[in-house]
Design a protein around this motif. Structure first.
Motif, short mmCIF file in Angstrom:
data_model
loop_
_atom_site.label_atom_id
_atom_site.label_comp_id
_atom_site.label_asym_id
_atom_site.label_seq_id
_atom_site.Cartn_x
_atom_site.Cartn_y
_atom_site.Cartn_z
N GLN A 221 4.00 -6.61 2.56
CA GLN A 221 4.66 -7.25 3.82
C GLN A 221 4.21 -6.70 4.90
O GLN A 221 3.81 -5.41 5.07
N LEU A 222 3.99 -7.27 6.01
CA LEU A 222 3.59 -6.84 7.31
C LEU A 222 4.45 -5.62 7.91
O LEU A 222 5.80 -5.96 7.63
N ILE A 242 1.09 -1.49 8.07
CA ILE A 242 0.21 -2.50 7.68
C ILE A 242 0.13 -3.44 8.80
O ILE A 242 1.34 -3.72 9.38
N GLU A 243 -0.69 -3.67 9.30
CA GLU A 243 -1.26 -4.42 10.44
C GLU A 243 -1.51 -6.04 10.42
O GLU A 243 -1.03 -6.74 10.99
N HIS A 244 -2.37 -6.11 9.31
CA HIS A 244 -2.75 -7.64 8.96
C HIS A 244 -2.80 -7.60 7.40
O HIS A 244 -3.26 -6.71 6.75
N ILE A 245 -2.37 -8.90 6.87
CA ILE A 245 -2.70 -9.36 5.71
C ILE A 245 -3.28 -10.71 5.42
O ILE A 245 -2.98 -11.65 6.14
N GLN A 257 -6.82 -9.02 0.78
CA GLN A 257 -7.14 -7.68 1.82
C GLN A 257 -5.93 -7.51 2.64
O GLN A 257 -5.15 -8.41 3.32
N VAL A 258 -5.79 -6.33 2.83
CA VAL A 258 -4.74 -5.71 3.81
C VAL A 258 -5.58 -4.60 4.69
O VAL A 258 -6.24 -3.72 4.18
N ASP A 259 -5.19 -4.71 5.93
CA ASP A 259 -5.70 -3.85 6.93
C ASP A 259 -4.68 -2.82 7.66
O ASP A 259 -3.65 -3.43 7.92
N VAL A 260 -4.96 -1.76 7.71
CA VAL A 260 -3.96 -0.79 8.30
C VAL A 260 -4.69 0.07 9.48
O VAL A 260 -6.15 0.42 9.32
N ARG A 282 7.51 -4.60 -2.57
CA ARG A 282 8.91 -5.01 -2.67
C ARG A 282 9.30 -5.38 -4.18
O ARG A 282 8.73 -5.99 -5.09
N GLY A 283 10.55 -4.78 -4.77
CA GLY A 283 10.62 -5.12 -5.97
C GLY A 283 11.74 -6.20 -6.23
O GLY A 283 12.29 -6.80 -5.38
#
Length: 372
Positions: A221-222, A242-245, A257-260, A282-283
């Motif tokens: 999640q963002l 996390i900035e972008h998903i 892809q995940v961007d930090v 997240r569970g």
């Protein structure tokens, strides 16, 4: 006589031993089968996974030329910090200078012709008002003036085009960053659009790219916190969010892809570096976690073997979630109070009575009994 008695005793002893073995086998067969049991446990509210990542500049680009020519000078080398708009190199284009001079001369010629056409049109306009000129002649003079105006606009546009190309002789930095590659030297023939001149990377901030496997893609999640470790930097791990998903999975790798975004004011981190990234997933509060060895995989689906309150074997269909290696997430089919058989034998049948022992109490006796 003595030999006959001895032979009879030996035979009787053998018969007794055979009967004893048969009795032992029947006794063992009548005993309930022993199984090792485990219990499900609730899924964690948040599970952390570690993934490899690549550190990149927040903005990266390759710089190409927009005109053909020879490189006359370069001013920045690898490792140099540059500002936006700073001059990097100059291309010598003598043919362009000649074309620009010719285009400016053409503008002057057309402007002279336009002045003459306008003055002629003005005189013929007066003559037409006095009925000294025919409408046909007046229209011809007017058309010549308008044609000259259009020619002048085209000639001036050509001059502006060549002036823009003249500006492309100067290679400038599109943004502030550091030069990571220089692929040219003085005297090189430069071809527009086909040859890289420089590679420029913005080093503050940096962007960390993580490829999250499909099985975890719905749990990120963002704004989620990540922990980053760099092998070459000892000390406290860095924290970021996390900035972008990406809005879709990569069909080639089945990853998301995940961007930090990571600050790098001290410049210690280098683009292209490897990093270990730990993300919090997240569970699923309704899911249960069980050991992978309780699953019975069949063509019809996945089952588990349970032991009910009367110590009888029951088979149940289950829905499987994520696979964590030694443990598996179960979404449906069992409850937290169920007793599951670990590494169930193929000989177990539904409704069979068994004796149970938890995994923690397993010993050599149980191993022997379970191996029947």
């Amino acid at each position: 006589m003595l030999l006959a008695l001895s032979t009879g005793g030996v035979a009787r002893l053998a018969i007794n031993q055979q009967h004893g073995e048969e009795l032992r086998q029947r006794t063992l067969a009548s005993l309930p089968r022993s199984v090792i049991t485990v219990h499900p446990k609730p899924a964690e509210s948040g599970r952390r996974i570690g993934l490899p990542a690549t550190l990149r500049g927040n903005t990266e680009t390759q710089i190409f030329a927009r005109c053909d020519g020879y490189l006359s000078a370069w001013y920045k080398n690898i490792g140099d910090q540059v500002s936006k708009g700073e001059l990097l190199a100059v291309i010598d284009v003598p043919e362009l200078d000649q074309e620009l001079a010719q285009a400016k001369a053409t503008v002057a010629q057309v402007r002279t012709r336009l002045d003459l056409a306008r003055s002629t049109w003005k005189r013929w306009k007066i003559l037409s008002q006095n009925d000294s000129a025919t409408p046909q002649e007046y229209d011809e003079k007017r058309s010549a003036a308008l044609q000259a105006e259009a020619d002048l606009a085209a000639a001036e546009a050509n001059v502006k085009r060549l002036q823009n190309l003249e500006g492309y002789r100067h290679i400038i930095a599109p943004f502030a960053g550091v030069i990571t590659r220089r692929s040219i030297d003085v005297g090189n023939l430069i071809t527009a659009g086909n040859q890289e001149l420089f590679a420029l990377t913005q080093t503050d901030p940096l962007r960390l790219t993580v490829q999250v496997p499909q099985i975890y893609s719905a749990d990120i999640q963002l704004g989620g916190e990540v922990t980053i470790n760099f092998p070459e930097i000892q000390g406290k791990p860095r924290k970021a969010h996390i900035e972008h998903i990406a809005g879709a999975l990569d069909p080639m790798t089945r990853t998301r892809q995940v961007d930090v975004i990571l600050e790098n004011k001290d410049g210690r981190l280098l683009p292209g570096a490897y990093a270990d990234v730990s993300l919090t997933m997240r569970g699923n509060s309704s899911a249960l976690i069980v050991p992978a060895n309780v699953l019975v995989i069949e063509a019809e689906g996945t089952r588990v073997v349970t032991v009910d309150g009367e110590n009888r074997i029951r088979f149940r269909r289950v829905g499987i979630g994520r696979d964590f290696g030694r443990e598996v997430e179960v979404l449906e089919g069992i409850s937290l109070d169920d007793t599951l058989v670990a590494s169930p034998s193929d000989l177990l049948v539904d409704g069979e009575s068994v004796s149970t022992a938890p995994v923690a109490e397993r010993n050599d006796t149980l191993k022997t009994a379970g191996g029947r």
